[in-house]
Design an enzyme around this catalytic site. Structure first.
Site, PDB file in Angstrom:
ATOM      1  N   ASP A   1      -2.699 -10.723  -2.167  1.00 33.30           N
ATOM      2  CA  ASP A   1      -3.192 -10.320  -0.797  1.00 33.30           C
ATOM      3  C   ASP A   1      -4.863  -9.656  -1.098  1.00 33.30           C
ATOM      4  OD1 ASP A   1      -2.059  -8.698   1.927  1.00 33.30           O
ATOM      5  OD2 ASP A   1      -3.885  -7.750   1.087  1.00 33.30           O
TER       6      ASP A   1
ATOM      7  N   HIS B   1      -6.189  -7.299  -0.328  1.00 33.01           N
ATOM      8  CA  HIS B   1      -6.396  -5.937  -0.559  1.00 33.01           C
ATOM      9  C   HIS B   1      -5.741  -5.395  -1.911  1.00 33.01           C
ATOM     10  CE1 HIS B   1      -6.779  -6.159   3.716  1.00 33.01           C
ATOM     11  NE2 HIS B   1      -7.721  -5.350   3.890  1.00 33.01           N
TER      12      HIS B   1
ATOM     13  N   HIS C   1       0.920  -1.234  -0.070  1.00 33.27           N
ATOM     14  CA  HIS C   1      -0.045  -0.065  -0.014  1.00 33.27           C
ATOM     15  C   HIS C   1       0.859   1.193  -0.010  1.00 33.27           C
ATOM     16  CE1 HIS C   1      -3.371  -2.137   0.498  1.00 33.27           C
ATOM     17  NE2 HIS C   1      -3.417  -2.846   1.573  1.00 33.27           N
TER      18      HIS C   1
HETATM   19 ZN   LIG Z   1      -4.172  -7.187   2.891  1.00 33.61          ZN
END
Ligand SMILES: [Zn+2]
Length: 344
Positions: free
Chosen positions: A161, A163, A124
């Site tokens: 993942d 996300h 991220h």
């Molecule tokens: Zn994640």
């Protein structure tokens, strides 16, 4: 088959207190690997700290100084979800450096493939922002180093993942040398990762997003792996594959609503390993991202190592999800992504 693993106790010193991304995650993984005798089958790779020059391939120098400054002042919250302690800067340097070392070891032939068990996670983290428990974008930094230092021209990043790896996508959005493919729950944190985000300029088509509905499990994941990831990877002909390996799509993980089992992760890894063997002499580098149920995380990481090692017996004591969700229909989504990316 020589499989490397990167680990160092420095990763435990990124102290996040009462936070889902905490040192117990790595402690659970390491003790499970030791208890099951797996560590003896692996080749340890010592991580090093990434240099400022290496971090700067992905991050703003002022941002790097800011993270160092927060650590020097004892740590603190960078935003609503990401926290640092006094040792977090050093841990983050070693996390990025660990994935760089794993990548170097694979490219140099010291090992056939490698898994970097690092934290803080990375996918991220953007050019100038910490986000979603991530400080520096470990996989993006290692990828840029491999492109720069080894004159590679095509690197595939698979990010499973739960996300979307917004930071990694952004780092390579206009870079035709990197194919970024992500499976993720959608709509969900961080909000990016729609099918229309496909890369820009000469890199058009080198970002492939596979946003899956909540409730997707082994069947849906394997379907998109086989129908989208495999043909896209074969067409791209990568010289190296990096994997943002987050295990928070497991059904027991409380941060998301997916239904993947340990067996499902093993099958996904098997497909990636098959691609590596077929396309780039087995050159695979896995880097740990999320995964917050300690039992599921440790079992899934062990299953990943087992598959990469060629061990066939995968232990899945947690089994399939106890509650049967109505299986989401993803056939129209797959069709649309195949059309967008001309994978018909
Ligand atoms: Zn994640």
């Amino acid at each position: 088959m020589k499989v490397g693993f990167v680990y160092d106790p420095i990763y435990l010193k990124h102290d996040t207190g009462q936070h889902p991304e905490n040192a117990k995650r790595l402690e659970a993984i390491i003790s499970h690997l030791e208890r099951t005798g797996l560590t003896q089958q692996l080749t340890p790779i010592r991580p090093r700290a990434a240099s400022i020059e290496e971090l700067s391939l992905v991050h703003d120098e002022q941002y790097i100084s800011h993270i160092r400054g927060v650590a020097q002042k004892g740590g603190g919250w960078l935003n609503v979800d990401t926290v640092m302690s006094s040792n977090s800067y050093e841990a983050a340097l070693y996390a990025a450096g660990g994935v760089i070392r794993a990548t170097e070891a694979v490219i140099n032939g010291e090992v056939d493939s490698a898994l970097a068990l690092v934290r803080p996670p990375g996918h991220h983290a953007t050019y100038e922002q910490a986000m979603g428990f991530c400080l520096f974008n470990n996989v993006a930094i290692a990828t840029k180093c491999a492109l720069a230092n080894y004159k590679l021209e095509r690197i595939l990043i698979v990010d499973f993942d739960v996300h979307h790896g917004n930071g990694t996508q952004a780092a390579f959005y206009d870079n035709p040398h990197v194919l970024y493919i992500s499976t993720h729950e959608y709509p969900f944190y961080p909000g990016t990762g729609s099918i229309e985000e496909t890369g820009s300029g000469t890199a058009g088509g080198t970002t492939i997003n596979i946003p899956l509905p909540a409730g997707s499990g082994d069947t849906e994941y394997l379907e998109v792996f086989e129908q989208i990831i495999v043909p896209a990877a074969i067409r791209f002909k990568p010289q190296l594959i990096l994997v943002s390996a987050g295990y928070d799509a497991h059904w027991a993980d409380e941060l998301a609503l997916m239904q993947v089992s340990v067996t499902g992760f093993a099958q996904m890894v098997k497909i990636i390993k098959g691609l590596g063997d077929e396309l780039c002499d087995g050159r695979l580098v896995f880097s740990l991202e999320g995964g917050y149920n300690l039992t599921a995380l440790a079992a899934s990481v062990k299953a990943t190592f087992d598959i990469v090692l060629g061990n066939t017996a995968i232990e899945d004591r947690l089994g399939q999800p106890p509650r049967s969700f109505k299986a989401p229909s993803i056939a129209p989504l797959i069709k649309k992504i195949k059309e967008i990316h001309k994978l018909v």
